[in-house]
Design a protein around this motif. Structure first.
Motif, PDB file in Angstrom:
ATOM      1  N   LEU A 232       0.836  -1.200   0.000  1.00 51.31           N
ATOM      2  CA  LEU A 232       0.000   0.000   0.000  1.00 51.31           C
ATOM      3  C   LEU A 232       0.872   1.252   0.000  1.00 51.31           C
ATOM      4  CD1 LEU A 232      -2.583  -1.217   2.662  1.00 51.31           C
ATOM      5  CD2 LEU A 232      -2.743  -1.376   0.162  1.00 51.31           C
ATOM      6  N   ASP A 233       0.273   2.391  -0.306  1.00 52.77           N
ATOM      7  CA  ASP A 233       1.001   3.656  -0.369  1.00 52.77           C
ATOM      8  C   ASP A 233       1.686   4.018   0.948  1.00 52.77           C
ATOM      9  OD1 ASP A 233       0.302   3.979  -3.018  1.00 52.77           O
ATOM     10  OD2 ASP A 233      -1.410   5.285  -2.571  1.00 52.77           O
ATOM     11  N   ASP A 234       1.127   3.537   2.066  1.00 55.55           N
ATOM     12  CA  ASP A 234       1.716   3.873   3.367  1.00 55.55           C
ATOM     13  C   ASP A 234       2.797   2.873   3.796  1.00 55.55           C
ATOM     14  OD1 ASP A 234       0.241   1.629   4.080  1.00 55.55           O
ATOM     15  OD2 ASP A 234      -1.094   2.692   5.462  1.00 55.55           O
ATOM     16  N   GLY A 235       3.158   1.927   2.903  1.00 59.18           N
ATOM     17  CA  GLY A 235       4.229   0.985   3.203  1.00 59.18           C
ATOM     18  C   GLY A 235       3.773  -0.321   3.823  1.00 59.18           C
ATOM     19  N   ARG A 236       2.485  -0.417   4.179  1.00 58.16           N
ATOM     20  CA  ARG A 236       1.982  -1.678   4.721  1.00 58.16           C
ATOM     21  C   ARG A 236       1.710  -2.647   3.570  1.00 58.16           C
ATOM     22  NH1 ARG A 236      -3.225  -0.546   7.669  1.00 58.16           N
ATOM     23  NH2 ARG A 236      -3.472   0.799   5.872  1.00 58.16           N
ATOM     24  N   PHE A 237       1.649  -3.917   3.919  1.00 60.29           N
ATOM     25  CA  PHE A 237       1.357  -4.958   2.940  1.00 60.29           C
ATOM     26  C   PHE A 237      -0.010  -5.550   3.225  1.00 60.29           C
ATOM     27  CE2 PHE A 237       5.862  -4.510   2.602  1.00 60.29           C
ATOM     28  CZ  PHE A 237       6.128  -4.739   1.262  1.00 60.29           C
ATOM     29  N   ALA A 238      -0.675  -5.996   2.171  1.00 60.17           N
ATOM     30  CA  ALA A 238      -2.003  -6.588   2.302  1.00 60.17           C
ATOM     31  C   ALA A 238      -2.117  -7.790   1.370  1.00 60.17           C
ATOM     32  CB  ALA A 238      -3.081  -5.565   1.948  1.00 60.17           C
ATOM     33  N   ALA A 239      -2.937  -8.746   1.782  1.00 59.47           N
ATOM     34  CA  ALA A 239      -3.288  -9.873   0.918  1.00 59.47           C
ATOM     35  C   ALA A 239      -4.443  -9.435   0.033  1.00 59.47           C
ATOM     36  CB  ALA A 239      -3.680 -11.068   1.773  1.00 59.47           C
ATOM     37  N   THR A 240      -4.406  -9.830  -1.235  1.00 60.81           N
ATOM     38  CA  THR A 240      -5.449  -9.405  -2.172  1.00 60.81           C
ATOM     39  C   THR A 240      -6.367 -10.544  -2.590  1.00 60.81           C
ATOM     40  OG1 THR A 240      -3.961  -9.759  -4.037  1.00 60.81           O
ATOM     41  CG2 THR A 240      -4.024  -7.534  -3.082  1.00 60.81           C
ATOM     42  N   ASP A 241      -5.980 -11.776  -2.321  1.00 59.65           N
ATOM     43  CA  ASP A 241      -6.771 -12.948  -2.701  1.00 59.65           C
ATOM     44  C   ASP A 241      -6.160 -14.141  -1.995  1.00 59.65           C
ATOM     45  OD1 ASP A 241      -8.649 -14.530  -3.957  1.00 59.65           O
ATOM     46  OD2 ASP A 241      -7.976 -14.079  -6.001  1.00 59.65           O
ATOM     47  N   ARG A 242      -6.707 -15.330  -2.264  1.00 58.38           N
ATOM     48  CA  ARG A 242      -6.163 -16.538  -1.660  1.00 58.38           C
ATOM     49  C   ARG A 242      -4.803 -16.888  -2.254  1.00 58.38           C
ATOM     50  NH1 ARG A 242     -10.646 -20.931  -2.157  1.00 58.38           N
ATOM     51  NH2 ARG A 242     -10.677 -20.017  -4.207  1.00 58.38           N
ATOM     52  N   TRP A 243      -3.975 -17.532  -1.452  1.00 52.65           N
ATOM     53  CA  TRP A 243      -2.657 -17.986  -1.908  1.00 52.65           C
ATOM     54  C   TRP A 243      -2.853 -19.143  -2.883  1.00 52.65           C
ATOM     55  CZ3 TRP A 243       1.777 -15.540  -1.138  1.00 52.65           C
ATOM     56  CH2 TRP A 243       2.982 -16.195  -1.400  1.00 52.65           C
ATOM     57  N   PRO A 244      -2.102 -19.195  -3.988  1.00 53.04           N
ATOM     58  CA  PRO A 244      -2.247 -20.294  -4.940  1.00 53.04           C
ATOM     59  C   PRO A 244      -2.094 -21.654  -4.247  1.00 53.04           C
ATOM     60  CG  PRO A 244      -0.825 -18.598  -5.825  1.00 53.04           C
ATOM     61  CD  PRO A 244      -1.090 -18.238  -4.388  1.00 53.04           C
ATOM     62  N   GLY A 245      -3.019 -22.548  -4.513  1.00 54.59           N
ATOM     63  CA  GLY A 245      -2.989 -23.869  -3.922  1.00 54.59           C
ATOM     64  C   GLY A 245      -3.593 -23.948  -2.538  1.00 54.59           C
ATOM     65  N   SER A 246      -4.063 -22.799  -2.019  1.00 53.50           N
ATOM     66  CA  SER A 246      -4.664 -22.775  -0.682  1.00 53.50           C
ATOM     67  C   SER A 246      -5.964 -23.561  -0.671  1.00 53.50           C
ATOM     68  CB  SER A 246      -4.946 -21.323  -0.275  1.00 53.50           C
ATOM     69  OG  SER A 246      -5.708 -21.275   0.911  1.00 53.50           O
ATOM     70  N   LYS A 247      -6.195 -24.249   0.408  1.00 59.89           N
ATOM     71  CA  LYS A 247      -7.443 -25.013   0.574  1.00 59.89           C
ATOM     72  C   LYS A 247      -8.522 -24.175   1.269  1.00 59.89           C
ATOM     73  CE  LYS A 247      -5.771 -28.948  -0.889  1.00 59.89           C
ATOM     74  NZ  LYS A 247      -5.773 -29.185  -2.269  1.00 59.89           N
ATOM     75  N   THR A 248      -8.182 -22.938   1.625  1.00 55.97           N
ATOM     76  CA  THR A 248      -9.128 -22.068   2.317  1.00 55.97           C
ATOM     77  C   THR A 248     -10.256 -21.686   1.368  1.00 55.97           C
ATOM     78  OG1 THR A 248      -7.296 -21.147   3.565  1.00 55.97           O
ATOM     79  CG2 THR A 248      -9.348 -19.922   3.611  1.00 55.97           C
ATOM     80  N   LEU A 249     -11.475 -21.851   1.820  1.00 51.04           N
ATOM     81  CA  LEU A 249     -12.639 -21.500   1.007  1.00 51.04           C
ATOM     82  C   LEU A 249     -13.174 -20.139   1.417  1.00 51.04           C
ATOM     83  CD1 LEU A 249     -14.587 -24.888   1.093  1.00 51.04           C
ATOM     84  CD2 LEU A 249     -13.084 -24.046  -0.706  1.00 51.04           C
ATOM     85  N   SER A 250     -13.666 -19.407   0.449  1.00 52.98           N
ATOM     86  CA  SER A 250     -14.327 -18.145   0.751  1.00 52.98           C
ATOM     87  C   SER A 250     -15.682 -18.455   1.392  1.00 52.98           C
ATOM     88  CB  SER A 250     -14.537 -17.330  -0.525  1.00 52.98           C
ATOM     89  OG  SER A 250     -15.514 -17.945  -1.334  1.00 52.98           O
ATOM     90  N   ASP A 251     -16.335 -17.441   1.961  1.00 50.47           N
ATOM     91  CA  ASP A 251     -17.654 -17.633   2.566  1.00 50.47           C
ATOM     92  C   ASP A 251     -18.644 -18.195   1.549  1.00 50.47           C
ATOM     93  OD1 ASP A 251     -16.719 -16.727   4.966  1.00 50.47           O
ATOM     94  OD2 ASP A 251     -17.500 -14.687   4.712  1.00 50.47           O
ATOM     95  N   GLU A 252     -18.605 -17.698   0.314  1.00 55.32           N
ATOM     96  CA  GLU A 252     -19.526 -18.175  -0.715  1.00 55.32           C
ATOM     97  C   GLU A 252     -19.238 -19.619  -1.106  1.00 55.32           C
ATOM     98  OE1 GLU A 252     -19.587 -15.593  -4.070  1.00 55.32           O
ATOM     99  OE2 GLU A 252     -20.351 -13.892  -2.934  1.00 55.32           O
ATOM    100  N   GLU A 253     -17.954 -19.985  -1.198  1.00 57.07           N
ATOM    101  CA  GLU A 253     -17.598 -21.345  -1.588  1.00 57.07           C
ATOM    102  C   GLU A 253     -17.925 -22.344  -0.489  1.00 57.07           C
ATOM    103  OE1 GLU A 253     -13.812 -20.690  -4.495  1.00 57.07           O
ATOM    104  OE2 GLU A 253     -13.556 -20.289  -2.368  1.00 57.07           O
TER     105      GLU A 253
END
Length: 88
Positions: free
Chosen positions: A65-86
């Motif tokens: 981000l512009d302020d130097g912090r980092f953020a996740a934008t989506d699931r990590w490739p190969g992740s087994k974590t499901l979104s709320d909808e999935e």
């Protein structure tokens, strides 16, 4: 780096210092064991920032981000974590 990504998904955007503070001590120890942090050294904020930016350049679901912090934008490739909808 998947662990850092999972932390960012859970906690939201963080500075590299905050990421290192919130990661389990075992993660830092593992970087030392595998020689990623150097002999007898822990991973430093500048090195973590460099690693995150390399992953961003490779298209991983992270952003700085512009302020130097980092953020996740989506699931990590190969992740087994499901979104709320999935999971529903």
């Amino acid at each position: 780096m998947a662990e850092v990504h999972d932390l960012l998904l859970e906690a939201g955007p963080l500075s590299v210092e905050d990421i290192l503070d919130k990661l389990p001590s075992g993660w830092v120890e593992a970087t030392r064991r595998y020689g990623k942090a150097g002999d007898g050294k822990t991973i430093r904020p500048a090195k973590l920032k460099e690693k995150l930016n390399v992953r961003i350049d490779k298209g991983r679901p992270l952003t700085e981000l512009d302020d130097g912090r980092f953020a996740a934008t989506d699931r990590w490739p190969g992740s087994k974590t499901l979104s709320d909808e999935e999971a529903a």
